[in-house]
Design a protein around this motif. Structure first.
Motif: not given
Length: 238
Positions: A152-159, A58-63, A86-88, A128-131
């Motif tokens: 900012d971290s709260e606004g940038l992170a999805g997970r 699937g799509a890579p996780t973004t960090l 793993l996809r990152l 936006r980033f997953d991590l």
């Protein structure tokens, strides 16, 4: 005798001086590869907190690595994920021109990108980033800057957010002094590392400095991890 009962907030680190010796700064970035490998604990953090969120398909996780400096942590995380199949995709962000120039001059592994930006710039861009992670950034910040980076971290992170830093203490100070006093010549590793410990929080101090929804963890001696899981507060209050 160094007073470690309270945080040192007045003295800046040598590498934060915009007029510091550039050769010494570059050597410092280079030495961070070894220092972070030995003391920062990213390998177990990757195994326990990041790897379970990654997938081979699937799509890579973004960090996002905030304050990525010379880029060694960003490159290490990408390399470990690639080795595990793993996809990152990792983005290292630093507002310092010198850090950005050094990081982009290094060999770039697949899945790693560096941008010259602060957290607020990325929020303004709607990124936006997953991590979201950082390494040894928290102790550089004053109270207003810390509040801004956490917001900012709260606004940038999805997970998940993991801000990894030092826990101030006399044993940590003595051990670091002994480990670095005879090596790392021509860089800021020894003086700045000792000052970093003096500037760092203790767990109770950091708990008093953070907003609701954030957690202070002590995964091993001499370390603090400031974590945030988006949606956890709403779920707990449901």
């Amino acid at each position: 005798m160094i007073d470690l009962s309270r945080r040192e907030t007045a003295l800046p680190e040598l590498m934060d001086d915009p007029d510091c010796d550039l050769d010494a700064l570059h050597r410092t970035y280079g030495h961070f590869v070894l220092v972070n490998r030995l003391v920062a604990g990213w390998r177990p953090l990757y195994r326990r907190r990041i790897r379970p969120l990654l997938s081979p398909a699937g799509a890579p996780t973004t960090l996002l690595d905030l304050g990525s400096g010379g880029g060694d942590v960003a490159r290490a995380l990408a390399a470990w994920a690639r080795r595990d199949g793993l996809r990152l995709d990792v983005t290292g962000a630093d507002p310092d021109d010198r850090a950005h120039a050094y990081a982009t001059a290094q060999p770039q592994p697949p899945g790693v990108t560096f941008v010259r930006a602060a957290s607020r710039d990325l929020v303004a861009e709607g990124r936006r980033f997953d991590l979201v992670v950082s390494n040894h950034v928290v102790h550089h910040l004053d109270a207003a800057e810390l509040a801004g980076v956490l917001r900012d971290s709260e606004g940038l992170a999805g997970r998940l957010v993991l801000h990894n830093d030092i826990a101030r203490g006399r044993l940590a100070y003595g051990a670091y002094w002994a480990a670095t006093v005879a090596g790392f010549r021509g860089s800021f590793i020894h003086p700045d590392g000792l000052l970093s410990i003096r500037r760092s929080y203790r767990a109770d101090e950091l708990r008093r400095a953070i907003p609701a929804g954030w957690r202070v963890e002590r995964p091993w001696p001499f370390r603090l991890v400031l974590s945030f899981t988006p949606g956890a507060q709403e779920h707990a209050n449901a």
